[in-house]
Design a protein around this motif. Structure first.
Motif, mmCIF file in Angstrom:
data_model
loop_
_atom_site.group_PDB
_atom_site.id
_atom_site.type_symbol
_atom_site.label_atom_id
_atom_site.label_comp_id
_atom_site.label_asym_id
_atom_site.label_seq_id
_atom_site.Cartn_x
_atom_site.Cartn_y
_atom_site.Cartn_z
ATOM 1 N N PHE A 1 -13.533 91.717 45.853
ATOM 2 C CA PHE A 1 -14.430 91.328 46.948
ATOM 3 C C PHE A 1 -15.416 90.301 46.405
ATOM 4 O O PHE A 1 -15.515 90.082 45.194
ATOM 5 N N GLN A 2 -16.137 89.681 47.316
ATOM 6 C CA GLN A 2 -17.078 88.635 46.949
ATOM 7 C C GLN A 2 -18.449 88.946 47.526
ATOM 8 O O GLN A 2 -18.566 89.525 48.605
ATOM 9 N N LEU A 3 -19.453 88.543 46.779
ATOM 10 C CA LEU A 3 -20.846 88.734 47.183
ATOM 11 C C LEU A 3 -21.547 87.390 47.277
ATOM 12 O O LEU A 3 -21.331 86.508 46.419
ATOM 13 N N GLU A 4 -22.347 87.249 48.301
ATOM 14 C CA GLU A 4 -23.221 86.098 48.432
ATOM 15 C C GLU A 4 -24.662 86.543 48.200
ATOM 16 O O GLU A 4 -24.977 87.720 48.344
ATOM 17 N N PRO A 5 -25.511 85.604 47.842
ATOM 18 C CA PRO A 5 -26.922 85.971 47.720
ATOM 19 C C PRO A 5 -27.456 86.491 49.055
ATOM 20 O O PRO A 5 -27.164 85.946 50.109
ATOM 21 N N SER A 6 -28.216 87.533 48.968
ATOM 22 C CA SER A 6 -28.784 88.100 50.188
ATOM 23 C C SER A 6 -29.979 87.279 50.641
ATOM 24 O O SER A 6 -30.670 86.658 49.829
ATOM 25 N N PRO A 7 -30.232 87.238 51.933
ATOM 26 C CA PRO A 7 -31.398 86.496 52.457
ATOM 27 C C PRO A 7 -32.677 87.242 52.148
ATOM 28 O O PRO A 7 -33.353 87.763 53.039
ATOM 29 N N ALA A 8 -33.021 87.276 50.896
ATOM 30 C CA ALA A 8 -34.216 87.972 50.446
ATOM 31 C C ALA A 8 -35.004 87.033 49.550
ATOM 32 O O ALA A 8 -34.498 85.994 49.118
ATOM 33 N N PRO A 9 -36.251 87.357 49.259
ATOM 34 C CA PRO A 9 -37.057 86.482 48.383
ATOM 35 C C PRO A 9 -36.349 86.263 47.051
ATOM 36 O O PRO A 9 -35.673 87.149 46.515
ATOM 37 N N ALA A 10 -36.530 85.045 46.531
ATOM 38 C CA ALA A 10 -35.911 84.720 45.251
ATOM 39 C C ALA A 10 -36.525 85.556 44.142
ATOM 40 O O ALA A 10 -37.588 86.157 44.297
ATOM 41 N N LEU A 11 -35.856 85.561 43.003
ATOM 42 C CA LEU A 11 -36.353 86.329 41.867
ATOM 43 C C LEU A 11 -37.680 85.754 41.382
ATOM 44 O O LEU A 11 -37.810 84.540 41.177
ATOM 45 N N ASP A 12 -38.649 86.610 41.200
ATOM 46 C CA ASP A 12 -39.915 86.139 40.643
ATOM 47 C C ASP A 12 -39.781 85.968 39.132
ATOM 48 O O ASP A 12 -38.759 86.281 38.529
ATOM 49 N N VAL A 13 -40.855 85.464 38.530
ATOM 50 C CA VAL A 13 -40.812 85.151 37.104
ATOM 51 C C VAL A 13 -40.552 86.401 36.271
ATOM 52 O O VAL A 13 -39.734 86.400 35.333
ATOM 53 N N ARG A 14 -41.221 87.466 36.631
ATOM 54 C CA ARG A 14 -41.081 88.687 35.847
ATOM 55 C C ARG A 14 -39.660 89.237 35.937
ATOM 56 O O ARG A 14 -39.048 89.601 34.916
ATOM 57 N N THR A 15 -39.142 89.280 37.167
ATOM 58 C CA THR A 15 -37.785 89.824 37.351
ATOM 59 C C THR A 15 -36.756 88.949 36.663
ATOM 60 O O THR A 15 -35.795 89.442 36.056
ATOM 61 N N ARG A 16 -36.949 87.607 36.741
ATOM 62 C CA ARG A 16 -35.997 86.707 36.100
ATOM 63 C C ARG A 16 -36.031 86.852 34.582
ATOM 64 O O ARG A 16 -34.998 86.836 33.913
ATOM 65 N N GLN A 17 -37.236 87.021 34.044
ATOM 66 C CA GLN A 17 -37.351 87.211 32.603
ATOM 67 C C GLN A 17 -36.648 88.495 32.168
ATOM 68 O O GLN A 17 -35.963 88.539 31.141
ATOM 69 N N GLN A 18 -36.799 89.564 32.981
ATOM 70 C CA GLN A 18 -36.111 90.810 32.663
ATOM 71 C C GLN A 18 -34.599 90.639 32.726
ATOM 72 O O GLN A 18 -33.858 91.179 31.893
ATOM 73 N N ALA A 19 -34.142 89.843 33.699
ATOM 74 C CA ALA A 19 -32.700 89.611 33.810
ATOM 75 C C ALA A 19 -32.173 88.837 32.616
ATOM 76 O O ALA A 19 -31.077 89.126 32.105
ATOM 77 N N GLU A 20 -32.955 87.851 32.150
ATOM 78 C CA GLU A 20 -32.528 87.104 30.972
ATOM 79 C C GLU A 20 -32.470 88.007 29.743
ATOM 80 O O GLU A 20 -31.555 87.907 28.919
ATOM 81 N N GLU A 21 -33.472 88.890 29.611
ATOM 82 C CA GLU A 21 -33.468 89.812 28.484
ATOM 83 C C GLU A 21 -32.292 90.791 28.579
ATOM 84 O O GLU A 21 -31.681 91.143 27.559
ATOM 85 N N ASN A 22 -31.970 91.229 29.807
ATOM 86 C CA ASN A 22 -30.806 92.117 29.981
ATOM 87 C C ASN A 22 -29.515 91.404 29.587
ATOM 88 O O ASN A 22 -28.615 92.015 28.990
ATOM 89 N N LEU A 23 -29.433 90.101 29.920
ATOM 90 C CA LEU A 23 -28.246 89.338 29.543
ATOM 91 C C LEU A 23 -28.139 89.217 28.030
ATOM 92 O O LEU A 23 -27.058 89.388 27.450
ATOM 93 N N GLN A 24 -29.272 88.941 27.373
ATOM 94 C CA GLN A 24 -29.253 88.843 25.922
ATOM 95 C C GLN A 24 -28.884 90.181 25.281
ATOM 96 O O GLN A 24 -28.144 90.221 24.284
ATOM 97 N N ALA A 25 -29.436 91.258 25.834
ATOM 98 C CA ALA A 25 -29.083 92.569 25.297
ATOM 99 C C ALA A 25 -27.607 92.867 25.493
ATOM 100 O O ALA A 25 -26.940 93.415 24.602
ATOM 101 N N ALA A 26 -27.057 92.507 26.664
ATOM 102 C CA ALA A 26 -25.631 92.731 26.911
ATOM 103 C C ALA A 26 -24.777 91.899 25.976
ATOM 104 O O ALA A 26 -23.744 92.363 25.471
ATOM 105 N N GLN A 27 -25.186 90.655 25.723
ATOM 106 C CA GLN A 27 -24.443 89.820 24.784
ATOM 107 C C GLN A 27 -24.497 90.388 23.376
ATOM 108 O O GLN A 27 -23.513 90.327 22.624
#
Length: 400
Positions: free
Chosen positions: A89-115
């Motif tokens: 299946f496929q997902l599109e971005p939901s019509p919700a507020p974009a990621l804020d700075v804090r959430t984006r930073q956490q996502a980047e850290e999660n990506l680094q941890a996963a890598q």
């Protein structure tokens, strides 16, 4: 001459009297008691336990939405086959507020941890492969030495066991790499969703792919719409991993052993063969249809992989017969012929038209048949279902 006639007359009347008395005694004697009979036989004997079970898949994979978004319509249905890497299946971005700075930073850290976890998993895989190569070479060397009688069979089997264990560790490490790779893709997908608006043109989509080749077992969501992260969409599985769970009474479960043969029937096709894989170490209480609390123990049965299971799937009802013991030349009698006498098992044998009590030594008992170890001979006739009228020495006759 007159005396001779008198003597003959007296003898005649005497003989007639004796004959009448014998006839009267024969007429007044008790009639033989009609009884049901059976014969002591020798033949195949099976000691088994039969219980109803349910099929299930050993492993299933729940594919869920990795992020919150807008789900496009899911076209797959139950029973559809998918291949590893195929888009589910496929997902599109939901019509919700974009990621804020804090959430984006956490996502980047999660990506680094996963890598980092992916790199660690790859390192573990390399280590496991190196150990496996060494164990394989050791096994081959010991096998050559064993062929020349330079090492014992126990040493060779130990090297083989070590190789097999390292091979399993290598498979586990490979699975860990796959899991870490999926975590990296999930973390990267979270960063890919940067806008909270749906755009008709150049709308980015996230394609969720199948982690394995198999069948769609369940579809939890089909229609498009907003979806939360972690919400299940599909359940995947492989019918090759089909097994049976049978909840046996605890008194029957203790008689089983792993590897024991199982005859599988009552599923709508020809009987199948299987074997006991695992007996649960803990039981549970289940109330029967009669309102009696029973202690049940889950027993897992594997199918014989070489047999065709037809359309048998997950959640199907089957009858599982656990073959505890089998014998070809076993002396046996109907269980209905047995009764207790002074604390021992006994039967009534018909000997010259009379019931004779015989003490017997029993072996295994299964259903309507019981194994006899001593006390009887093949071909002897027994009384089945002996009632209170049957006693030692009483005259009996087989009921037609």
């Amino acid at each position: 001459m007159s005396q001779r006639r008198k003597w003959v007359r007296h003898m005649t009347w005497g003989l007639l009297g004796v004959a009448l008395l014998a006839l009267l005694a024969w007429a007044l004697r008790p009639t033989p008691l009609p009884v049901n009979v059976a014969t002591v036989t020798i033949g195949p004997f099976t000691d088994s336990v039969t219980e109803e079970g349910r099929t299930r898949l050993r492993d299933t994979w729940n594919v869920s939405a990795p992020i919150a978004g807008f789900l496009q319509r899911v076209t797959l249905e139950e029973g559809d086959r998918v291949e590893e890497g195929e888009v589910l299946f496929q997902l599109e971005p939901s019509p919700a507020p974009a990621l804020d700075v804090r959430t984006r930073q956490q996502a980047e850290e999660n990506l680094q941890a996963a890598q980092a976890r992916l790199r660690a998993a790859q390192a573990n895989l390399e280590t496991a492969r190196a150990d496996l190569r060494f164990a394989e070479s050791e096994y081959q060397r010991y096998r050559q030495l064993h062929q020349r009688n330079l090492v014992s069979t126990a040493d060779l089997e130990q090297r083989q066991n070590q190789r097999d264990r390292l091979r399993a560790l290598e498979h586990s490490a490979a699975s860990g790499v796959e899991v870490a790779r999926f975590e990296v893709e999930s973390a990267r997908a979270l960063l890919a969703v940067a806008s909270g608006q749906r755009s008709e043109a150049d709308q980015p989509t996230l394609q969720v792919r199948a982690p394995l080749s198999g069948l769609v077992i369940s579809r939890y969501r089909c229609c498009e719409g907003s979806i939360a992260a972690g919400e299940p969409i599909l359940e995947l599985g492989r019918l090759d991993d089909l097994e049976i769970q049978v909840d046996l009474l605890s008194m029957d479960a203790v008689r089983l052993r792993p590897g024991m043969d199982v005859l599988i029937s009552g599923w709508g096709g020809e009987p199948l063969r299987g074997s006991v894989r695992r007996i649960a170490p803990a039981g549970f209480t289940r109330t029967s249809a009669l309102g009696v609390d029973e202690q049940r123990v889950p027993v897992i049965v594997d199918f014989d992989p070489e047999l065709d299971r037809g359309a048998l799937g997950s959640g199907f009802r089957v009858d599982a017969e656990f073959l505890i013991w089998q014998g070809e030349e076993v002396m046996q009698i109907p269980t209905s012929a047995l009764f207790r006498h002074q604390g021992e098992w006994a039967v009534f044998v018909i000997d010259e038209g009379r019931a004779t009590r015989r003490i017997v030594e029993l072996g295994r008992r299964h259903g309507l048949r019981s194994q006899v170890l001593a006390g009887l001979e093949p071909g002897e006739t027994l009384i089945t279902h002996p009632g209170s009228q049957v006693d030692e020495g009483i005259r009996v006759r087989a009921d037609e």
